[in-house]
Design a protein around this motif. Structure first.
Motif, PDB file in Angstrom:
ATOM      1  N   ASN A 215       0.847  -1.173  -0.075  1.00 54.16           N
ATOM      2  CA  ASN A 215      -0.092  -0.195  -0.064  1.00 54.16           C
ATOM      3  C   ASN A 215       0.909   1.191  -0.092  1.00 54.16           C
ATOM      4  OD1 ASN A 215      -2.362  -1.439   0.178  1.00 54.16           O
ATOM      5  ND2 ASN A 215      -2.393  -1.154   2.258  1.00 54.16           N
ATOM      6  N   ASP A 216       0.143   2.334  -0.507  1.00 50.07           N
ATOM      7  CA  ASP A 216       1.030   3.774  -0.473  1.00 50.07           C
ATOM      8  C   ASP A 216      -0.230   4.407   0.825  1.00 50.07           C
ATOM      9  OD1 ASP A 216       2.735   5.770  -0.713  1.00 50.07           O
ATOM     10  OD2 ASP A 216       1.848   6.456  -2.644  1.00 50.07           O
ATOM     11  N   GLY A 218       0.333   6.353   4.244  1.00 50.51           N
ATOM     12  CA  GLY A 218       1.034   6.855   5.362  1.00 50.51           C
ATOM     13  C   GLY A 218       2.697   6.685   5.514  1.00 50.51           C
ATOM     14  N   LEU A 219       3.351   7.364   6.261  1.00 49.91           N
ATOM     15  CA  LEU A 219       4.649   7.153   6.010  1.00 49.91           C
ATOM     16  C   LEU A 219       5.398   5.672   6.662  1.00 49.91           C
ATOM     17  CD1 LEU A 219       7.522   8.330   5.658  1.00 49.91           C
ATOM     18  CD2 LEU A 219       7.555   9.466   7.860  1.00 49.91           C
ATOM     19  N   ASP A 220       4.719   5.192   7.676  1.00 54.27           N
ATOM     20  CA  ASP A 220       4.918   4.129   8.324  1.00 54.27           C
ATOM     21  C   ASP A 220       4.221   2.952   7.183  1.00 54.27           C
ATOM     22  OD1 ASP A 220       6.505   5.128  10.582  1.00 54.27           O
ATOM     23  OD2 ASP A 220       5.569   3.569  11.754  1.00 54.27           O
ATOM     24  N   GLY A 221       2.941   3.109   6.854  1.00 55.71           N
ATOM     25  CA  GLY A 221       2.361   2.100   6.186  1.00 55.71           C
ATOM     26  C   GLY A 221       2.852   2.028   4.888  1.00 55.71           C
ATOM     27  N   SER A 222       3.542   2.852   4.480  1.00 55.06           N
ATOM     28  CA  SER A 222       4.239   2.857   2.914  1.00 55.06           C
ATOM     29  C   SER A 222       5.659   2.325   3.000  1.00 55.06           C
ATOM     30  CB  SER A 222       4.092   4.141   2.217  1.00 55.06           C
ATOM     31  OG  SER A 222       2.798   4.774   2.353  1.00 55.06           O
ATOM     32  N   SER A 223       6.019   2.326   4.248  1.00 57.75           N
ATOM     33  CA  SER A 223       7.697   1.546   4.168  1.00 57.75           C
ATOM     34  C   SER A 223       7.403   0.233   4.826  1.00 57.75           C
ATOM     35  CB  SER A 223       8.222   2.566   5.408  1.00 57.75           C
ATOM     36  OG  SER A 223       8.185   3.981   4.981  1.00 57.75           O
ATOM     37  N   PHE A 246      -1.992  -5.070   4.028  1.00 57.25           N
ATOM     38  CA  PHE A 246      -0.888  -4.147   3.504  1.00 57.25           C
ATOM     39  C   PHE A 246      -0.510  -4.266   2.125  1.00 57.25           C
ATOM     40  CE2 PHE A 246       0.259  -4.738   8.107  1.00 57.25           C
ATOM     41  CZ  PHE A 246       0.445  -3.411   8.398  1.00 57.25           C
ATOM     42  N   PHE A 247      -0.881  -5.345   1.399  1.00 66.55           N
ATOM     43  CA  PHE A 247      -0.757  -5.686  -0.150  1.00 66.55           C
ATOM     44  C   PHE A 247      -2.133  -5.609  -0.594  1.00 66.55           C
ATOM     45  CE2 PHE A 247       3.317  -6.783   2.079  1.00 66.55           C
ATOM     46  CZ  PHE A 247       4.281  -6.601   1.097  1.00 66.55           C
TER      47      PHE A 247
END
Length: 491
Positions: A215-216, A218-223, A246-247
């Protein structure tokens, strides 16, 4: 007497000229000898290189060593004179140094290239059109929880948080691919599995992908887990998330500018969906912008959201969130029951400030779920965190996509240095309590990261947590501490 005088004068005048000519001849002779010796050395080195390329690798080191390099005369083999009228053999007149060097350069251009800068060998064809690199990671945890009023939560255990193996590569200038499988939390799953096309779009770089992609959001969620400063993503990244996780298996497009990006993703269910019902549908988008980006300062602003149509067979519209690490399944914030969920909407905000070795970051996310009866519940989470590299490394933030990266270690342990040391702290809260059966919780984390080099990290997180789950122990609040250590290697 007259003739004798002239003879004496002539001899006297010629002696200095002869002496000067003799000195010039000596100097010229020495110069020629020095050039001959230099050419001989170059010939020997060139012969050693050519021999190393032609012989097996086991002999290459011996041939290439200066001590074993023989002069050209010793390398030449005696041959009988050629019969009259017959052409001389091809090596009777060896090619010049320029020709031999050109031949070696052509051979090197035809060979592939291997680059080890990313930790594993990246193989690239001679023309640069094909590349291939294996990828992998191993995250091994040790953790202990104490202080809980429920004895089942006070446990000590080890866990393989993630064991991942895959590969990536490129075909031509625009096409790339990535495939990874992962063993985590006692389950095996396919993670990243997509192909992407990168090209120019309205004067900017654009990437279009098909497949299963992170996923794209949030900063944490996209990392990736290997890049965030703590052992796990924050509550926003973990809790305010679509049903599919997440995917998402589908299509994604991202446009990258100078200090900004915009991304859109349309996807169905998780790639491991059993396939006995129609998929759900999730449409997500995220944008980030760096309004200030200097040599010393960088400001991060982000906005993201998603809308989801939840599949009829979705067993859990929300997920329970680990508070003290994934090793302890007894210690989680429970979302409660919400039957017949049919849709969800979420919105999140990001704000970050980075100054060389210092960083601070805050994020908020909210999600509203609605079921077939028209009942709505709200979920929310927020987190603030900060960190400092004691050893002077810059904060590992990647402005291209607004995500966490890994620091470039200035003095790696593997090169005789002390590595990179980072101190970090975070406070976060997750609230599912708008649902009568949902819980809530908070966590304060103190962490230290020791990066031995660019690929190896040792982590220690101390977490002071509080949770309240109405369906457990009549909603009694519980409080305790968890200590987690992790050894990580990721390529």
């Amino acid at each position: 007497m007259y003739r004798g005088a002239l003879l004496v004068i002539g001899l006297s005048a010629s002696v200095p000229v002869a002496a000067q000519s003799g000195d010039d001849v000596v100097r010229l002779t020495r110069l020629v000898e020095a050039q001959q010796a230099q050419i001989a050395r170059l010939e020997a080195r060139l012969a050693a290189i050519e021999g190393a390329a032609a012989r097996p690798a086991a002999d290459a080191a011996t041939i290439a060593s200066p001590a074993s390099a023989a002069p050209p005369a010793a390398l030449a083999q005696a041959r009988p004179p050629a019969p009259l009228g017959q052409a001389l053999p091809s090596d009777a007149h060896p090619p010049s140094l320029e020709q031999r060097l050109a031949r070696i350069e052509r051979a090197q251009r035809d060979d592939g290239h291997i680059d080890w800068s990313k930790g594993t060998p990246e193989f690239t064809s001679a023309d640069g059109r094909f590349s291939f690199r294996p990828r992998g990671r191993a995250l091994i945890d040790w953790a202990t929880t104490t202080g809980s009023e429920q004895p089942g939560r006070n446990m000590t255990a080890t866990q393989a948080r993630s064991l991942r193996l895959g590969f990536e590569g490129g075909i031509g200038k625009h096409l790339s691919y990535l495939l990874e499988g992962d063993f985590a939390d006692n389950e095996v799953a396919i993670k990243s599995a997509y192909i992407a096309w990168t090209t120019a779009f309205m004067g900017q770089q654009a990437e279009f992908a098909l497949g299963n992609r992170l996923n794209d959001r949030g900063l944490d969620g996209s990392s990736g887990t290997i890049s965030v400063p703590f052992v796990e993503r924050n509550f926003v990244g973990q809790g305010i998330i679509p049903v599919r996780g997440f995917f998402g298996l589908g299509a994604a497009a991202r446009v990258y500018g100078d200090g900004w990006h915009v991304g859109v993703q349309v996807s169905g269910d998780d790639i491991s969906n059993p396939g006995n019902e129609s998929d759900g549908l999730t449409i997500g988008a995220r944008a980030h912008w760096n309004p200030i980006r200097t040599a010393d300062w960088l400001v991060h602003l982000g906005l993201w959201g998603f809308h989801e149509r939840i599949a009829a067979d979705a067993a859990r519209p929300s997920r329970s969130i680990a508070v003290g690490g994934f090793f302890n399944d007894n210690l989680r914030i429970l979302p409660g029951t919400f039957t017949g969920a049919r849709s969800g909407n979420a919105l999140g905000y990001e704000l970050g400030l980075f100054r060389r070795a210092l960083w601070a970051y805050g994020e908020y996310g909210g999600r509203r779920l609605e079921n077939i009866a028209g009942t709505r519940i709200d979920q929310s989470a927020w987190a603030v965190s900060a960190g400092w590299f004691l050893t002077g490394e810059n904060s590992p933030y990647l402005s291209r996509g607004g995500v966490w990266s890994r620091p470039k270690v200035l003095r790696p342990v593997t090169s005789g240095g002390r590595g990179a040391i980072e101190l970090a702290t975070r406070y976060e809260e997750l609230d599912y309590s708008d649902n009568a059966t949902g819980g809530r919780g908070t966590a304060l984390t103190l962490g230290v990261n020791w990066y031995l080099n660019n690929f190896v990290r040792l982590q220690l997180n101390a977490i002071d947590w509080t949770i309240a789950n109405p369906t457990q122990r009549s909603g009694a609040t519980d409080h305790g501490q968890t200590l987690i250590g992790r050894a990580q290697i990721a390529f």
